[in-house]
Design a protein around this motif. Structure first.
Motif, PDB file in Angstrom:
ATOM      1  N   UNK A 115     -17.017 -37.654 -47.205  1.00 43.68           N
ATOM      2  CA  UNK A 115     -18.119 -36.749 -46.855  1.00 43.68           C
ATOM      3  C   UNK A 115     -18.178 -36.471 -45.367  1.00 43.68           C
ATOM      4  N   UNK A 116     -17.204 -36.940 -44.590  1.00 46.19           N
ATOM      5  CA  UNK A 116     -17.253 -36.776 -43.147  1.00 46.19           C
ATOM      6  C   UNK A 116     -16.106 -35.890 -42.674  1.00 46.19           C
ATOM      7  N   UNK A 117     -16.375 -35.146 -41.626  1.00 47.15           N
ATOM      8  CA  UNK A 117     -15.331 -34.392 -40.956  1.00 47.15           C
ATOM      9  C   UNK A 117     -14.724 -35.276 -39.883  1.00 47.15           C
ATOM     10  N   UNK A 118     -13.384 -35.368 -39.863  1.00 46.11           N
ATOM     11  CA  UNK A 118     -12.705 -36.227 -38.891  1.00 46.11           C
ATOM     12  C   UNK A 118     -11.540 -35.474 -38.295  1.00 46.11           C
ATOM     13  N   UNK A 119     -11.091 -35.948 -37.142  1.00 41.68           N
ATOM     14  CA  UNK A 119      -9.829 -35.533 -36.571  1.00 41.68           C
ATOM     15  C   UNK A 119      -9.051 -36.799 -36.239  1.00 41.68           C
TER      16      UNK A 119
END
Length: 397
Positions: free
Chosen positions: A308-312
């Motif tokens: 559910x998280x946006x990551x790079x």
């Protein structure tokens, strides 16, 4: 031929194939079992401004239906259809002879009312002198005072009639109520017109133009609760134009949302002294979602989702991959504004499938342009390799 003589060539061929495979794995394109190569670009800090795009319709600030204010016969049309006119320029002439006669009649009535008032004033003055010797009764004095007041009222009524008659003469000359461009003349000379029963022509102003557009409820709430200052600058482009070459400003937002469409009406104003905008045209507008601010941007393709998280993925010390949760913002020219990354940190943009959190990689740093967008690396054959040296035999010659 014996079996031993056949085995020797096969063994030599197998050795050559294994050597060739080893050269391919250890060559420039392979990593020979080492950390996988990935392309990285530094996160860039630059001045950004968020925008939202909408569709709009152009409208004139002033649209006036010109109607007759007096009844009569149209004598002349005093403009060319589609002509630019200024406020006060004549448009139509209505026969004003009857109204001029009313002016003369009202002036005569004023003269008669003045004479009656002067006579009543003189009679009252003489009678008031006779009251002291009881030559007139109090009733006669009251009657003379009432006569004077009635004469003065008749004079005021005649003066009001004169004002109305002069207004009718003025209204017989129909003039432009605002500056702008005329439409076609809906009546021609000789036609009888009534008071306000027909539109003689339509006039639209042309010094400015309004662009009305509808913003969704989500967009409205985003602007209302934005922590960044919202810009009032609006850019516009017509359907036959590239980009948004015209600049105006937001000057009106409605006081309520339309419950049927869950949108709110907004308006931008643009200068139109050159007459390049015609009311009714379709337009595209771009509204500045914020004033300019310093933000960190990364290529949009570098952002992935972890449940559910946006990551790079960041290449940290010792070339170890580190996942970094981020809060994505606006998308500007292929670059995404993010929170949670520092300027200069190396972000993996290509080879994400070969990068695993906690595992080492071989970073290949890409150059970036002035907007922070990575510049693709040139193919190996186009990198300007030095030419091979000439053979010794050729050199000796």
């Amino acid at each position: 031929m014996t079996k031993n003589s056949l085995a020797l060539p096969l063994t030599s061929l197998l050795a050559v194939l294994l050597a060739a495979c080893g050269q391919q794995q250890g060559g420039p394109g392979g990593h020979a079992g080492g950390p996988p190569p990935v392309s990285v670009a530094p996160a860039t800090q630059r001045e950004v401004q968020e925008f939202d795009e909408f569709t709009a319709r152009l409208e004139a600030p002033d649209t006036v239906d010109v109607r007759a204010r007096v009844a009569g016969t149209v004598e002349a049309v005093r403009f060319k259809e589609g002509q630019l006119v200024k406020k006060g320029d004549p448009l139509f002439s209505i026969d004003a002879r009857a109204f001029k006669a009313d002016v003369a009649r009202a002036e005569a009535q004023i003269a008669a009312a003045k004479t009656q008032a002067e006579l009543a004033r003189a009679d009252l003055a003489r009678s008031e002198k006779l009251v002291a010797v009881n030559a007139v009764s109090q009733q006669e004095i009251d009657q003379l005072r009432a006569a004077l007041r009635s004469a003065e009222a008749n004079q005021k009524s005649a003066e009001a009639a004169l004002v109305q008659a002069k207004l009718n003469v003025e209204y017989a000359n129909v003039t432009a109520p605002v500056s702008g461009r005329t439409s076609r003349a809906n009546v021609t000379p000789g036609n009888l017109v009534g008071v306000g029963d027909a539109v003689l022509t339509t006039l639209v102003s042309n010094d400015k133009v309004y662009a009305y557009f509808d913003a969704s409820e989500a967009t409205f709430l985003k602007y209302m609760h934005s922590a960044k200052p919202v810009s009032t600058v609006v850019q516009m482009g017509l359907s036959n134009e590239q980009g948004f070459p015209h600049t105006g400003k937001l000057d009106f937002v409605d006081n309520r949302l339309n419950p049927a469409t869950a949108s709110i009406r907004a308006r931008a104003v643009f200068d139109n002294k050159g007459g390049q905008f015609t009311p009714g045209l379709y337009a595209r507008v771009k509204l500045g979602g914020s004033a300019t601010y310093q933000g960190v941007v990364v290529p949009d393709r570098a952002i992935t989702t972890d449940q559910t998280h946006k990551i790079i993925l960041i290449v940290g010390p010792n070339n170890i991959v580190q996942p970094r949760p981020v809060t994505p913002g606006a998308l500007i020219d292929g670059m995404r504004v993010v929170e949670g990354v520092k300027p200069g940190e190396l972000v993996i943009v290509d080879g994400l499938l070969r990068a695993f959190p906690g595992a080492p990689v071989t970073p290949q740093v890409l150059k970036v342009d002035d907007k922070g967008m990575p510049i693709p690396a040139a193919p190996a054959g186009q990198q300007g390799a030095a030419p091979a040296p000439a053979p010794a035999s050729a050199a000796s010659k």
